[in-house]
Design a protein around this motif. Structure first.
Motif, mmCIF file in Angstrom:
data_model
loop_
_atom_site.group_PDB
_atom_site.id
_atom_site.type_symbol
_atom_site.label_atom_id
_atom_site.label_comp_id
_atom_site.label_asym_id
_atom_site.label_seq_id
_atom_site.Cartn_x
_atom_site.Cartn_y
_atom_site.Cartn_z
ATOM 1 N N UNK A 142 0.866 -1.335 -0.041
ATOM 2 C CA UNK A 142 -0.062 -0.101 0.046
ATOM 3 C C UNK A 142 0.858 0.998 0.130
ATOM 4 N N UNK A 143 0.425 2.300 -1.012
ATOM 5 C CA UNK A 143 1.196 3.505 -0.985
ATOM 6 C C UNK A 143 0.283 4.744 -0.579
ATOM 7 N N UNK A 144 0.862 5.525 0.165
ATOM 8 C CA UNK A 144 0.291 6.745 0.365
ATOM 9 C C UNK A 144 0.616 7.776 -0.345
ATOM 10 N N UNK A 145 -0.270 8.201 -1.372
ATOM 11 C CA UNK A 145 0.103 8.968 -2.460
ATOM 12 C C UNK A 145 -1.182 9.834 -2.853
ATOM 13 N N UNK A 146 -1.182 10.916 -3.309
ATOM 14 C CA UNK A 146 -2.101 11.919 -4.201
ATOM 15 C C UNK A 146 -2.023 11.446 -5.493
ATOM 16 N N UNK A 147 -2.901 10.754 -6.034
ATOM 17 C CA UNK A 147 -2.908 10.756 -7.472
ATOM 18 C C UNK A 147 -2.845 11.661 -8.677
ATOM 19 N N UNK A 148 -3.058 12.893 -8.035
ATOM 20 C CA UNK A 148 -3.130 14.304 -9.028
ATOM 21 C C UNK A 148 -1.474 14.541 -8.909
ATOM 22 N N UNK A 149 -0.678 14.075 -8.111
ATOM 23 C CA UNK A 149 0.774 14.268 -8.050
ATOM 24 C C UNK A 149 1.292 12.944 -8.619
ATOM 25 N N UNK A 155 7.203 7.806 -9.355
ATOM 26 C CA UNK A 155 8.388 7.629 -8.659
ATOM 27 C C UNK A 155 8.535 6.650 -7.710
ATOM 28 N N UNK A 156 7.370 6.732 -6.908
ATOM 29 C CA UNK A 156 7.232 5.753 -5.620
ATOM 30 C C UNK A 156 7.164 4.233 -6.316
ATOM 31 N N UNK A 157 6.249 4.104 -7.446
ATOM 32 C CA UNK A 157 6.165 2.688 -7.986
ATOM 33 C C UNK A 157 7.276 2.191 -8.493
ATOM 34 N N UNK A 193 -0.440 8.427 -16.863
ATOM 35 C CA UNK A 193 -0.462 7.120 -16.493
ATOM 36 C C UNK A 193 -0.623 6.316 -17.987
ATOM 37 N N UNK A 194 -1.378 6.725 -18.747
ATOM 38 C CA UNK A 194 -1.494 6.210 -20.084
ATOM 39 C C UNK A 194 0.055 6.177 -20.895
ATOM 40 N N UNK A 195 0.677 7.387 -20.694
ATOM 41 C CA UNK A 195 1.874 7.318 -21.449
ATOM 42 C C UNK A 195 2.934 6.233 -20.604
ATOM 43 N N UNK A 196 2.849 6.271 -19.356
ATOM 44 C CA UNK A 196 3.887 5.570 -18.711
ATOM 45 C C UNK A 196 3.861 3.957 -18.973
#
Length: 288
Positions: A142-149, A155-157, A193-196
């Protein structure tokens, strides 16, 4: 082997306040001892009695499409805005909905990995507690992250090897974008996300809409605003545009249709569209 959260510290406890995640758990049958949650839930049901049913429709779609991805051999799942675990204190009461994403995937692929992402520290603590209790039995983190950032999220992934780009990834973004008020922030997140994502990856989106019941949803939006929650239902065109030039899961242009009708095995597939109060679409990144 576990991809649990041993290396990730538990987040600091914060005062529990009404949130979209807490209300979602209530709609799915959890009992909340917090008076604020119950007050908002009552107010919501007064203006939109179908809200609990719409939440259950969305959750069943989540489980069905997750299983479809597993059947297709996608063994990396990214669950954005994951919410509370579906069992225990915050969990769903009914057996149909009391499954977690990693349990659905790992029934078919024991070595599959699931990464839960949420920006609510209490949700993340609950998820990490659940994963820790099954350490050695499940490949989940589980990651604590704001998906708008999205830069920080990716980077975390990458840093923690939570998701690798050598094989397809399925991204689940179910009932998460309506809680982001900025249209452009949603578009930037999905575009990044789609690009990555590597070819063969999947993007599954559900999104609340006022298209089917405009008056009720307008009243619902007002109730959430009074509770301090930003809720932004959007139309079919907005959701469709999120998929860009990707193809539908089943080929051809992406279908964005009422959530209960998207998967034929859904128990509410013949229910009136306003029961869903939202759209679902699923697309695959082409190889070239």
């Amino acid at each position: 082997m576990s991809l649990a959260d041993e290396r990730l510290p538990m987040t600091e406890r914060v005062p529990l306040q009404t949130s979209s995640s807490r209300l979602s758990a209530v709609w799915l049958g959890a009992r909340s001892a917090h008076e604020g949650d119950q007050d908002v839930a009552r107010a919501v049901r007064n203006v939109f009695p179908r809200q609990p049913a719409a939440a259950r429709i969305n959750r069943e779609h989540h489980l069905l499409i997750t299983d479809v991805f597993a059947q297709r051999g996608i063994t990396q799942i990214l669950d954005l805005g994951c919410g509370y675990p579906a069992n225990g204190q915050h969990g769903a009461a009914g057996p149909l909905l009391s499954q977690n994403t990693h349990e659905v995937v790992q029934r078919r692929w024991h070595a599959a990995s699931v990464t839960y992402v949420d920006n609510d520290p209490d949700v993340v603590n609950a998820r990490r507690t659940e994963v820790a209790a099954t350490a050695g039995q499940t490949r989940a983190r589980t990651l604590l992250a704001d998906i708008t950032d999205t830069v920080d999220l990716l980077d975390q992934l990458t840093r923690d090897a939570a998701v690798t780009r050598d094989r397809p990834v399925a991204v689940l973004a179910h009932d998460v974008f309506p809680w982001i008020s900025d249209d452009d922030a949603v578009r930037r997140c999905v575009d990044s996300l789609r690009e990555w994502l590597p070819p063969g990856s999947a993007l599954s989106v559900t999104h609340a809409t006022a298209d089917m019941t405009p008056t009720w949803i307008q009243r619902l939006t007002g109730v959430y605003a009074e509770a301090g929650l930003s809720f932004h239902p959007r139309g079919r065109g907005f959701t469709t545009d999120l998929f860009g030039d990707w193809e539908d899961l089943y080929g051809g242009p992406v279908r964005v249709i009422p959530t209960a009708r998207h998967q034929p095995g859904h128990h509410e597939s013949k229910a009136p569209d306003f029961h869903s109060a939202g759209y679902a679409g699923v697309a695959i990144k082409p190889s070239a």
